[in-house]
Each structure stands twice: as structure tokens, then as C-alpha cells.
Design a protein around this motif. Structure first.
Motif, PDB file in Angstrom:
ATOM      1  N   ASP A 107       0.815  -1.202   0.000  1.00 25.23           N
ATOM      2  CA  ASP A 107       0.000   0.000   0.000  1.00 25.23           C
ATOM      3  C   ASP A 107       0.857   1.265   0.000  1.00 25.23           C
ATOM      4  O   ASP A 107       0.363   2.351  -0.290  1.00 25.23           O
ATOM      5  CB  ASP A 107      -0.924   0.024   1.214  1.00 25.23           C
ATOM      6  CG  ASP A 107      -2.205  -0.738   0.938  1.00 25.23           C
ATOM      7  OD1 ASP A 107      -2.554  -0.871  -0.258  1.00 25.23           O
ATOM      8  OD2 ASP A 107      -2.849  -1.201   1.888  1.00 25.23           O
ATOM      9  N   ARG A 108       2.121   1.126   0.391  1.00 21.50           N
ATOM     10  CA  ARG A 108       2.969   2.315   0.469  1.00 21.50           C
ATOM     11  C   ARG A 108       3.698   2.600  -0.832  1.00 21.50           C
ATOM     12  O   ARG A 108       3.681   3.716  -1.323  1.00 21.50           O
ATOM     13  CB  ARG A 108       4.014   2.127   1.568  1.00 21.50           C
ATOM     14  CG  ARG A 108       3.373   2.273   2.920  1.00 21.50           C
ATOM     15  CD  ARG A 108       4.167   1.572   3.965  1.00 21.50           C
ATOM     16  NE  ARG A 108       3.194   1.112   4.950  1.00 21.50           N
ATOM     17  CZ  ARG A 108       3.440   0.983   6.223  1.00 21.50           C
ATOM     18  NH1 ARG A 108       4.624   1.230   6.673  1.00 21.50           N
ATOM     19  NH2 ARG A 108       2.497   0.584   7.036  1.00 21.50           N
ATOM     20  N   PHE A 111       2.291  -1.900  -6.094  1.00 26.92           N
ATOM     21  CA  PHE A 111       2.460  -3.315  -6.371  1.00 26.92           C
ATOM     22  C   PHE A 111       3.752  -3.626  -7.109  1.00 26.92           C
ATOM     23  O   PHE A 111       4.505  -4.519  -6.721  1.00 26.92           O
ATOM     24  CB  PHE A 111       1.266  -3.852  -7.174  1.00 26.92           C
ATOM     25  CG  PHE A 111       1.485  -5.256  -7.640  1.00 26.92           C
ATOM     26  CD1 PHE A 111       1.366  -6.308  -6.750  1.00 26.92           C
ATOM     27  CD2 PHE A 111       1.860  -5.526  -8.945  1.00 26.92           C
ATOM     28  CE1 PHE A 111       1.612  -7.596  -7.155  1.00 26.92           C
ATOM     29  CE2 PHE A 111       2.105  -6.814  -9.359  1.00 26.92           C
ATOM     30  CZ  PHE A 111       1.980  -7.848  -8.463  1.00 26.92           C
ATOM     31  N   GLY A 159       0.718   2.949  -6.216  1.00 25.41           N
ATOM     32  CA  GLY A 159       1.900   3.389  -5.477  1.00 25.41           C
ATOM     33  C   GLY A 159       2.802   4.296  -6.289  1.00 25.41           C
ATOM     34  O   GLY A 159       2.337   5.173  -7.026  1.00 25.41           O
ATOM     35  N   LEU A 160       4.109   4.074  -6.154  1.00 23.24           N
ATOM     36  CA  LEU A 160       5.079   4.966  -6.776  1.00 23.24           C
ATOM     37  C   LEU A 160       5.161   4.797  -8.283  1.00 23.24           C
ATOM     38  O   LEU A 160       5.669   5.664  -8.977  1.00 23.24           O
ATOM     39  CB  LEU A 160       6.474   4.705  -6.176  1.00 23.24           C
ATOM     40  CG  LEU A 160       6.594   4.848  -4.668  1.00 23.24           C
ATOM     41  CD1 LEU A 160       7.987   4.449  -4.205  1.00 23.24           C
ATOM     42  CD2 LEU A 160       6.303   6.288  -4.265  1.00 23.24           C
ATOM     43  N   PRO A 162       2.752   3.855 -11.115  1.00 19.89           N
ATOM     44  CA  PRO A 162       1.492   3.450 -11.739  1.00 19.89           C
ATOM     45  C   PRO A 162       1.748   2.942 -13.156  1.00 19.89           C
ATOM     46  O   PRO A 162       2.598   3.466 -13.861  1.00 19.89           O
ATOM     47  CB  PRO A 162       0.662   4.734 -11.747  1.00 19.89           C
ATOM     48  CG  PRO A 162       1.497   5.794 -11.145  1.00 19.89           C
ATOM     49  CD  PRO A 162       2.876   5.298 -10.959  1.00 19.89           C
TER      50      PRO A 162
ATOM     51  N   SER B  14      -1.416   6.599   2.794  1.00 22.61           N
ATOM     52  CA  SER B  14      -0.674   6.221   1.604  1.00 22.61           C
ATOM     53  C   SER B  14      -1.416   6.637   0.342  1.00 22.61           C
ATOM     54  O   SER B  14      -0.796   6.994  -0.652  1.00 22.61           O
ATOM     55  CB  SER B  14      -0.391   4.727   1.599  1.00 22.61           C
ATOM     56  OG  SER B  14      -1.580   4.022   1.650  1.00 22.61           O
ATOM     57  N   LEU B  17      -0.469  10.126  -0.134  1.00 25.24           N
ATOM     58  CA  LEU B  17       0.873  10.213  -0.667  1.00 25.24           C
ATOM     59  C   LEU B  17       0.845   9.931  -2.158  1.00 25.24           C
ATOM     60  O   LEU B  17       1.371  10.695  -2.964  1.00 25.24           O
ATOM     61  CB  LEU B  17       1.773   9.212   0.054  1.00 25.24           C
ATOM     62  CG  LEU B  17       3.228   9.188  -0.374  1.00 25.24           C
ATOM     63  CD1 LEU B  17       3.980  10.312   0.307  1.00 25.24           C
ATOM     64  CD2 LEU B  17       3.862   7.863  -0.042  1.00 25.24           C
ATOM     65  N   ALA B  18       0.167   8.832  -2.494  1.00 22.19           N
ATOM     66  CA  ALA B  18       0.121   8.418  -3.889  1.00 22.19           C
ATOM     67  C   ALA B  18      -0.496   9.515  -4.735  1.00 22.19           C
ATOM     68  O   ALA B  18       0.037   9.884  -5.782  1.00 22.19           O
ATOM     69  CB  ALA B  18      -0.687   7.143  -4.014  1.00 22.19           C
ATOM     70  N   ILE B  21       1.707  12.405  -5.410  1.00 23.81           N
ATOM     71  CA  ILE B  21       2.750  12.146  -6.394  1.00 23.81           C
ATOM     72  C   ILE B  21       2.183  12.268  -7.807  1.00 23.81           C
ATOM     73  O   ILE B  21       2.772  12.874  -8.691  1.00 23.81           O
ATOM     74  CB  ILE B  21       3.365  10.756  -6.161  1.00 23.81           C
ATOM     75  CG1 ILE B  21       4.263  10.834  -4.933  1.00 23.81           C
ATOM     76  CG2 ILE B  21       4.157  10.293  -7.366  1.00 23.81           C
ATOM     77  CD1 ILE B  21       4.683   9.504  -4.418  1.00 23.81           C
TER      78      ILE B  21
ATOM     79  N   LEU C 408      -5.778  -7.672   2.479  1.00 21.72           N
ATOM     80  CA  LEU C 408      -4.383  -8.067   2.686  1.00 21.72           C
ATOM     81  C   LEU C 408      -4.225  -9.092   3.806  1.00 21.72           C
ATOM     82  O   LEU C 408      -3.209  -9.783   3.889  1.00 21.72           O
ATOM     83  CB  LEU C 408      -3.519  -6.832   3.002  1.00 21.72           C
ATOM     84  CG  LEU C 408      -3.075  -6.028   1.786  1.00 21.72           C
ATOM     85  CD1 LEU C 408      -2.372  -4.764   2.221  1.00 21.72           C
ATOM     86  CD2 LEU C 408      -2.137  -6.856   0.911  1.00 21.72           C
TER      87      LEU C 408
END
Lengths: 165, 331, 500
Positions: A107-108, A111, A159-160, A162, B14, B17-18, B21, C408
Motif C-alpha cells: 500500500d505504500r 504493487f 503506489g510509486l 502506476p 498512503s 501520498l500516492a 505524487i 491483505l
């Protein structure tokens, strides 16, 4: 990690004691003679009996016999015992550890990065060379993402990183 | 529970955060909301009635909003997980969810601290009242005959089923028995995994009564294995015009029933709420939605925002009373 | 007759044919991925069916579920990681065949007998739907109790291990099934305040953990096994006719058992495979060969689980009662598409019904060529280096478990069960028996408690009702059998000692 029957048997019996005790604590339900405590207790008692039998070695002959049958067909067992017991025991924790890392990280950071790290780490642990591990870690997560996110519509967090689809 | 809320906070952090970004600040583009796909959380699994309702709502919403509305099934914990996910989503209007009657029940049993007050209510979309089913060849022809038979029978002699212990139809039965002046366990409750297995056991002769909604009972009624004596609602169900209401037969009785509605996390901006309610009203009045609901026999009922909140509060109070009476509520 | 023609017209519509083909491929792929089950393949199809015509929607469910049940055998056979709970019963057997260099025979048997079983199941659906429905309706909780109990007894028969350890594993599985509030009392048990545990532990994350993750662990701690001798992968269907001739009795018995178990709501393909494999071993002339790479059990279990899949539609279509988790989802789709279950489906919409039959047959026929292609593609796994396969499997496990409920917590369960499975397997506790306990646990307790409520606490109806009495006798003899064998051996041993 092969434990003696005495150890596993005692463990099973202990589990049975805990189940029986835990089961006995459940409140009765109005209108039900057999309440929620009965089943865990029956299972618990069964586990205690089985545990004791295992600890005493009852039924062990079947195992040897089964292994002998298997060996007769396939030759001696291919799963040799690992050389260094302690080291290998620690390696055994890597796959579940990576799964927990997935839970923590997905989640941070999203995936694709999470899966890439998982694949890279486990590929190295399996003794892959960097030449194999790097491309695998780069490509496999993208392919998996495509299948699960696009085709199966599983909501994997971006996440970071996509993905364009 | 503490770990649970913490995870919710982390999840929303999160997301924040996402989104920062990617360049979308939450709360930023409210004027042209929605500017990206919306997620509709369904707390129950794919393929069930709640899932189907969520999907038809999402499909029509998509047409009206011009943005995809994705249904995400968040199952687990008997509905607790999904309902929690709705309440802890970031209140930007891009995550909303379908609430079901369980949100008014679970906290009474001490399963969660969530109550209907933890949401921004948007729209009530569906209400289904219980009906009382007996075997097709049962001697009871009317609900009055059944009521007399129940009163005459010793406690525990007659059996009923249709959901788990303390489930919605169990509470409906308890409420009816109390209105007859009987003890909650005068008719023994046989827990089952839902209405369909209960109806099967009714047909197999294992039990005497199944209280459940008419759409759930329909296949067995159509198969000539069961009959419905009365619906516990103010009006007859237009899909089942031959089933009388309990009020017609025995005088007024207000029963618990199942309902489904759309809500968002608390703190949803007013403009977003207004936009969503307008769209949901359009959905509710659309031909697709009406056709779908009448085809499945589901009842429709509309209430928006505060009115839906009030509806949930009433439902919550009613459930609490019924569960305390049946000895199912904690404390 | 007109209705039959109309049905053909419905099925031969281009959109239906495309739906069948695509969902077949989809089912094959999803079922073969470790960590993804046939139930999930079906559940993930639901959003797609929303945009299809009614016949195409149902066709895609039928095709995908049939394919996924078969292709669940593929990772089980090649990697010892069963794709579905149904394949868990005979995974060890199939994997042993692969180690013996007979992967194509094992997979071919899975494919061939699955297809034949599916067709047999469909015929039962066509010819005997009303009779079978009557049978299903006469099964009350008393019968279900014995049936579930009998299913549990299979644990000792299936495992190649000490029966005591097999029973202990099964009991651990039953204990796992106690977790949550899905019990007759609606009381949360062993949840330790974790909200996610209220709904209990689903069999899928447990299955993925004890088979797939523990296999990854085992691979990481043991040196790379000597590669299988490089050789040409043989013809997949070559030996199947011979097997059919040799084991036609077993196949027929598997079909019949599968049809009967499938039609009973709540039992389904998982139990059919277990019972059939156990029966096959029990009645075999060579029970010692079971578990060492012997096709007999595969034939019977494969024939059984796909037969049960088709007959599971009988109560679903007639009464809206799901036969298993797959038909539970299918019922939702039927409703969504206005094909409301009920006897009127057979009378007023007969052409739609015939169309469903045709789709079933069609799906089981195209299963053979598509399955052969799938097996050929998948067999390349045997040649790929372990270091490349295992990491990808691990990620698939995480994603597959997550996808069961987009939760999860399921991934945490997979990790925990991975360790449990590894430790158990290493100490001779058969993990398959534990999976059986998890799958059957709720049914045993539910049927027992509800039966007692219905009989006002009397045990008599468990033995009084005719079907119940027969099942009770079978269960009790299965229960006493190992003890009998044990004392018989003791007796013989002592006689030998005397003779010396």
C-alpha cells in the motif's frame, strides 16, 4: 527440520489442551443444547488423544512402511537433509517473511516495486545470477500486474509506479 | 480493533501520498468532480444479491457521471472488513460504498465499534421486508392459523430457520413472536447458512417455518414446494400481489427488514455529497435500475442524506431492541 | 424439437461462441496459476458477465469453471502445488508420476477423464434432473452430518502416512474451521479480537499456504534436485484409451459418486474428488501402489470432480440452492440476467435450458484440444530453472490470496499457513488432511447442531431415517476399519512369532 515424534506429539496434545480450555470458555447460546463450546472441546480431546498416541510412537510403523513403498518405486528419497541445519532453518523463514513484506509495503510503494523486490530477493536466495534475477524482477511484476489488474480487475495499488493501463 | 483503525489511517495516508505524487491533491478538483474513476466498495462477495445491486448501481452511475465506477468486493470478517474500509476511506468522494443492514446489527453484538453514525449517508436504495413461508402442503392456510398453532404448541415444538443465530430473519421472527405475546424462543431457531438452505430444509420437512424475504423464497414457491402466508410490511410487494400483509390479517406490526444504501466516509464535502445524491436519484429513477430490481423481486425505497441517516438510526434502535430481547446483544 | 433448434441457434450465435472460447482460455490460465482457484476464476468473471447477453454470460461461467477445475491439476502435477481444493486430494499421486517421468500420462488422465466426467454429469443433468433434485431435497441435516463425517474419514485413506498423524492433521483443520463466528451459535470463537478473523479462515489462503508457500520453503532449504532427464514430452492422449479400458469400472464409479455428491447442496467438487480417491484406494486390488505414481486414483477422482460440477447445477437451476461455491456465484449471474432459477426455467424457457446443456457438452469437448495446448505450454515449467519459477510463484500466492476478498489479511494467512504446512509436512503430518478438515469443518458442526435442535436433543433420527442409517453404517465401518487392520496385523505378527 525433522522433530522427534515425542516433540510433535506433545505439541499436538498441548494444542488440544488449549482448544479444550478455550472451548470451555464460550458462553452457551439460548435454544441450543449443543453450544459453541462443544465442538472445540471434542476436537481438543481428539487432539490430546492423538498427541499422546504420536508421542508414544503408535502408528509409526505405517510411516516407515509407506516410505519403503515409495522408495521401492522411486528409488531413495530425493529430498536430502540440508547440510547446515541452523542456516537452512533461517532460509525457511524467507518466503513467509517476503509475504509479510508484501503486506507491509504494497500500500505504500505500490504493487510493481514491491513485487520486484520480492522476486529479486528470492531469486538471489535461490542462487540465481544477477543476469537472471534483474530482468526477472523487472519484467515479471509487470506481466503479473497486467494479468491481475487489467484482465482480472483486482485492485492492486499503483503506489510509486502506476502502470499506463 | 486498534490495529484495524491504525491500518485504515495508514491506508488513507498512503493514498494521500500516492495522489500527491500523481499530482491530484485531495479536495482539489471538487468543482469538476469527478475527474477520475470512483471506487464503490461492496462488503460482500461477488455473485450475491448485494454484489448484484452494487453493480447495477455502479453501471448506471457510470453512464450518468461519465467516469468509470468500479465495484470492489472487500469481504472478510462477516462484513466488518468492508464496512470498515468504507468508513476509513479518504473523504474525497472517490471511494464510496454500499452499506447493508448488518452495520446496524454488528455493534450490538460487540463485533465492531462501527455504527451507522460513522458514515456520511447518501441514499437508501432498497428495502426488503420479511415474509413468513411454510411448506406447500402445510395445514396452515393463513397467517392467523399459523399464529394460533404457534400459540397452542409447547415452547420449542415448532422450528424455524432461514439465517444464522441472531441474523436478520431470526430477529424478524423474534419481533413477531413478541407481538403475539410469546417468548422469543417459543419457536426454536435452527441456524442455517442463509435463506436458500433454510428453504431447502423446509421443503425436506426438517423445519416448519422460514421467515425470509420474498425474492429469496421465490424459487421454492415457484417450484410448488412452499407457500408464503404473509409479508411483514405496510404494503404488498407488487411482484407478489397474492401475498397479504400481516397488517391486513392481524393488525399493525412494524418488523425489521433488510436494506441497502450508499454512503461515504464521514467528512465528505457538501458539494461532493450533493453531486452524488443527484446522480443516485437519477440511478434510482432509471429504467435499468427499476427493471433490475423488479426482475429480482427486490423492493425499492428512496431516502437521501439526513433522511437516510434517520432511517438507519431507527433501524439501529429496532435491531438493538430485538437483539436484547432475544438475548443476542452484548451488555 | 423447435425448442432444441432454437437452443442451437442461441448457442451458435457469434457472441456466445466467442464468450465460450475466451472464457475457456481464461479458466485454463487462472485455474493453472498457483494460488487461484476455480471459484475465484468464476467470481472474477462476474463483472464481465454484466456486459454479456444472458446465454453468453452463463456460457462463460460454465466454460470457465469446468476448465479451471481441470487445470487446477496442472500445477499440482508439475510442481506439487494444487490449484484448487479439489485437486489437493491427488496432488501427491500426480506429482509422483511426474517424478517418475510420466507427467503427460498424469495430466492426460486428468484432462481425458475430466472431460468424460463433465459429459457424464451433463447427461445426468439432462436425463435425471427431476430425480436428482428429489434426492437432494430428501437430504436433511442428519444425512449431511454423516456425509461430512464420512468425508473426514477419507483423510486417513488418502494420506501415505501414519493414520494417527492423518487424524491429528484433520483435527487441526477442524480446529481452524472453528475460528470465526460462522458457527451455529453465531459466537465469535478464537478470533483474539482480530476483526478479520470473524468471518473465519477461508480454505483458499490456507490451501495456498500449506501447498504453494511450503513448497517454496522446501525448495529454498534443499539443494536443487537433479533435473528430470531431458526427453521428449510424450503424446498426451496416447495412453488414455488404454487406461479407459483398464479402469472403466473406476471411471464409472467416479462418475456416479461425483454426480451424487455434486447434486447435494454444500458438498461439491472438492468433496467428490476426496471421496472418489479414497474409494478408489479402498477398493483397489493394488492399494499399496497409491501415492507412488499410480494412475488408478487419478482416473476415478478426475472422473468424479468434473461430473459433480455439472450435477451441482441441478439444485441451482431448479430451486436456486447452490450446490457449491461456483454455482452460488452462477445463481447470482442467472438472476442478474433474468434467467431466474425455478422449474419455470425448464418449462417456459426450455430453449434456454437446452442451450445450457449444449454449452456444457461443448465446453467439455473443447476442453480436450485447449487442455492439450495448455499442458504443452505448462510443461516447459519442468525445464525452467527453479530460481526463476519459485519467486514468481511466491508473488502469485500473494496476489491470488489478496484477490479472494481484496483483503491483505489473506496474505498474512498464506504466510502463516506456509510455515505450518512446512513444519507439518516435514514431520509426517499430511497437510492434505488438514485442508480437508478446514473445508468440511463448518458442515460437520452445522449439520450436527441443527439436527439436534430439530430432534429436540434426540440422537435417534441420526440412525432412524433410511438414508441416514446407511450412511451411518458406512461411516462407522470406515471408522473401525483401521483399528481392525491394526489388530489383525498384531494377531498375525504374534502368530508368526509363535511359529518361530
Amino acid at each position: 527440520m525433522r522433530l522427534s515424534d515425542r516433540v510433535t506429539g506433545s505439541f499436538v496434545a498441548t494444542l488440544g489442551v488449549l482448544a479444550t480450555y478455550g472451548g470451555s470458555q464460550f458462553p452457551p447460546v439460548p435454544g441450543q443444547d449443543v453450544g459453541p463450546s462443544v465442538f472445540p472441546m471434542v476436537i481438543g480431546i481428539g487432539l490430546i488423544l492423538c498427541g499422546l498416541m504420536i508421542a508414544l510412537g503408535i502408528g509409526h510403523s505405517y510411516e516407515d512402511e509407506a516410505e519403503a513403498d515409495l522408495a521401492a518405486v522411486q528409488g531413495p528419497s530425493q529430498q536430502a537433509e540440508p547440510a547446515s541445519p541452523l542456516g537452512s532453518r533461517l532460509w525457511a523463514l524467507l518466503p513467509p517473511g517476503l509475504l509479510l513484506f508484501y503486506v507491509y509495503a504494497v500500500d505504500r510503494i505500490g504493487f510493481v516495486p514491491t513485487a520486484a523486490l520480492m522476486i529479486f530477493a528470492s531469486a538471489l536466495a535461490f542462487g540465481a545470477r544477477l543476469r537472471v534475477a534483474l530482468p526477472l524482477a523487472a519484467l515479471a511484476p509487470i506481466a503479473i500486474h497486467l494479468i491481475f489488474y487489467k484482465l482480472l480487475r483486482v485492485p492492486l495499488p499503483p503506489g510509486l509506479l502506476p502502470m499506463p493501463w | 480493533m486498534s490495529s484495524f483503525t491504525r491500518r485504515g489511517v495508514i491506508a488513507s495516508a498512503s493514498t494521500l501520498l500516492a495522489s500527491s505524487i500523481v499530482g491530484i491533491k485531495p479536495g482539489f478538483s471538487q468543482a469538476n468532480y469527478p475527474s477520475r474513476p470512483i471506487t464503490l466498495i461492496c462488503p460482500w462477495g461477488a455473485g450475491g444479491g448485494t454484489d448484484a445491486t452494487a453493480r447495477i448501481i455502479a453501471q448506471v452511475m457510470e453512464q450518468k457521471l461519465g467516469q468509470p465506477v468500479n465495484v470492489v468486493n472487500r469481504t472478510g470478517g462477516n462484513g466488518v472488513v468492508g464496512h470498515t474500509a468504507i468508513s476509513t476511506a479518504s473523504p474525497d468522494g472517490y471511494t464510496i460504498g454500499l452499506l447493508t443492514v448488518e452495520i446496524a446489527m454488528m455493534h450490538w453484538q460487540g463485533l465492531t465499534t462501527l455504527t451507522p453514525k460513522d458514515y456520511a449517508p447518501l441514499a437508501l436504495m432498497n428495502v426488503d421486508a420479511p415474509a413468513i413461508q411454510v411448506k406447500a402442503d402445510s395445514p396452515y392456510k393463513t397467517i392467523n392459523e399459523l399464529a394460533d398453532a404457534i400459540k397452542a404448541a409447547p415452547p420449542g415444538k415448532l422450528k424455524a430457520s432461514g439465517t444464522g443465530q441472531g441474523g436478520i430473519w431470526h430477529l424478524a421472527l423474534v419481533g413477531w413472536l413478541q407481538s403475539l405475546g410469546l417468548q422469543p424462543n417459543h419457536v426454536a431457531w435452527v441456524p442455517s447458512n442463509g435463506a436458500a438452505p433454510g428453504m431447502q430444509d423446509l421443503a425436506a420437512g426438517g423445519i416448519d417455518i422460514v421467515p425470509c424475504s420474498l425474492p429469496e423464497a421465490r424459487p421454492m414457491i415457484d417450484a410448488g414446494r412452499a407457500k408464503s402466508l404473509a409479508i411483514l410490511a405496510a404494503e404488498r410487494n407488487p411482484q407478489f400481489p397474492n401475498v397479504p400483509t400481516l397488517n391486513e390479517q392481524m393488525g399493525p406490526h412494524k418488523s425489521v427488514g433488510v436494506w441497502r444504501g450508499i454512503a461515504g466516509p464521514k467528512g465528505l464535502p457538501a458539494e461532493v455529497q450533493d453531486k452524488l445524491v443527484t446522480v443516485l436519484k437519477d440511478v434510482y429513477e432509471s429504467k435499468e435500475y427499476k427493471d433490475f430490481m423488479s426482475n429480482r423481486g427486490f423492493g425499492t425505497q428512496w431516502a437521501e442524506k439526513a433522511a437516510f441517516g434517520q432511517f438507519m438510526d431507527e433501524s439501529d434502535k429496532q435491531m438493538g431492541e430485538a437483539m436484547k430481547a432475544a438475548g443476542l446483544a452484548k451488555a | 424439437m423447435n425448442e432444441l433448434l432454437e437452443a442451437f441457434r442461441l448457442v451458435l450465435a457469434p457472441d456466445v461462441l466467442i464468450a465460450i472460447l475466451l472464457s475457456s482460455i481464461y479458466g485454463l490460465v487462472v485455474g493453472s496459476l498457483p494460488g487461484l482457484s476455480a471459484t475465484m476464476a468464476t467470481a472474477l468473471l462476474v463483472p464481465v458477465t454484466f456486459y454479456l447477453s444472458p446465454i453468453a454470460a452463463v456460457a462463460s461461467i460454465i466454460a470457465a469453471s469446468a476448465m479451471a477445475i481441470f487445470s487446477g491439476d496442472i500445477p499440482g502435477c508439475l510442481l506439487r502445488i494444487p490449484g484448487t481444493p479439489a485437486s489437493a486430494a491427488y496432488t501427491d499421486e500426480a506429482y509422483a508420476m511426474t517424478r517418475n517421468g510420466q507427467a503427460e500420462v498424469a495430466l492426460g488422465a486428468g484432462l481425458w477423464f475430466s472431460a468424460l466426467g463433465g459429459i457424464a454429469g451433463t447427461i445426468s443433468l439432462v436425463v435425471m434432473a427431476p430425480v436428482l433434485a428429489e434426492l437432494a431435497l430428501n437430504f436433511s441435516t442428519y444425512e449431511y452430518f454423516w456425509l461430512a463425517f464420512l468425508g473426514l474419514m477419507c483423510a486417513t485413506l488418502v494420506a501415505r502416512s501414519s493414520p494417527v498423524k492423518a487424524i491429528a492433521s484433520m483435527l487441526i483443520g477442524l480446529l481452524v474451521a472453528c475460528i470465526g463466528m460462522e458457527n451455529p451459535g453465531g459466537v465469535p470463537r478464537f478470533t483474539f479480537g482480530v476483526a478479520e478473523l470473524l468471518g473465519g479462515i477461508e480454505p483458499i489462503p490456507a490451501l495456498v499456504g500449506v501447498f504453494a508457500v511450503s513448497e517454496v520453503i522446501r525448495a529454498i532449504v534443499s539443494p536443487e534436485p537433479p533435473p528430470l532427464p531431458a526427453r521428449k514430452f510424450g503424446r498426451i492422449l496416447a495412453g488414455q484409451l488404454a487406461l479407459t479400458r483398464k479402469y472403466w469400472r473406476q471411471m464409472t464409479r467416479g462418475n456416479v459418486v461425483g454426480i451424487i455428491i455434486g447434486v447435494l447442496p454444500g458438498a461439491g467438487a472438492d468433496m467428490a474428488a476426496w471421496v472418489s480417491y479414497a474409494m478408489s484406494k479402498r477398493f483397489s486390488r493394488e492399494p499399496k501402489k497409491f501415492g507412488t505414481g499410480h494412475p488408478e486414483g487419478l482416473v476415478e477422482a478426475g472422473a468424479s470432480n468434473n461430473a459433480s460440477l455439472a450435477s451441482g447445477w441441478v439444485p441451482a437451476l431448479l430451486f436456486g440452492i447452490p450446490g457449491d461455491t461456483i454455482t452460488a456465484i452462477a445463481i447470482g449471474v442467472l438472476y442478474m440476467k433474468g434467467l431466474n432459477p425455478g422449474p419455470t426455467l425448464f418449462t417456459e424457457r426450455a430453449s434456454s435450458m437446452y442451450a445450457l446443456y449444449i454449452i456444457f457438452i461443448l465446453a467439455n469437448i473443447i476442453m480436450i484440444p485447449l487442455g492439450i495446448m495448455m499442458i504443452r505450454a505448462a510443461s516447459s515449467i519442468l525445464r525452467a530453472p527453479r530460481a526463476a519459477i519459485m519467486p514468481v510463484i511466491l508473488v502469485c500466492c500473494a496476489v491470488g490470496a489478496f484477490a479472494t476478498g481484496n483483503n491483505l489479511f489473506a496474505v498474512i494467512l498464506v504466510a502463516v499457513f506456509g510455515i505450518i504446512g512446512y513444519v507439518m509436512e516435514n514431520n509426517g503430518f499430511p497437510v492434505a488432511a488438514m485442508v480437508l478438515g478446514i473445508v468440511m469443518g463448518t458442515m460437520v458442526e452445522q449439520s450436527f447442531v441443527t439436527s439436534l435442535i430439530k430432534s429436540d436433543g434426540s440422537l435417534l433420527p441420526f440412525f432412524e431415517r433410511p438414508v441416514s442409517a446407511v450412511l451411518a453404517a458406512m461411516t462407522i465401518s470406515a471408522l473401525l476399519w483401521p483399528a481392525f487392520i491394526w489388530s489383525w496385523r498384531r494377531f498375525r505378527l504374534r502368530r508368526q512369532e509363535h511359529a518361530l
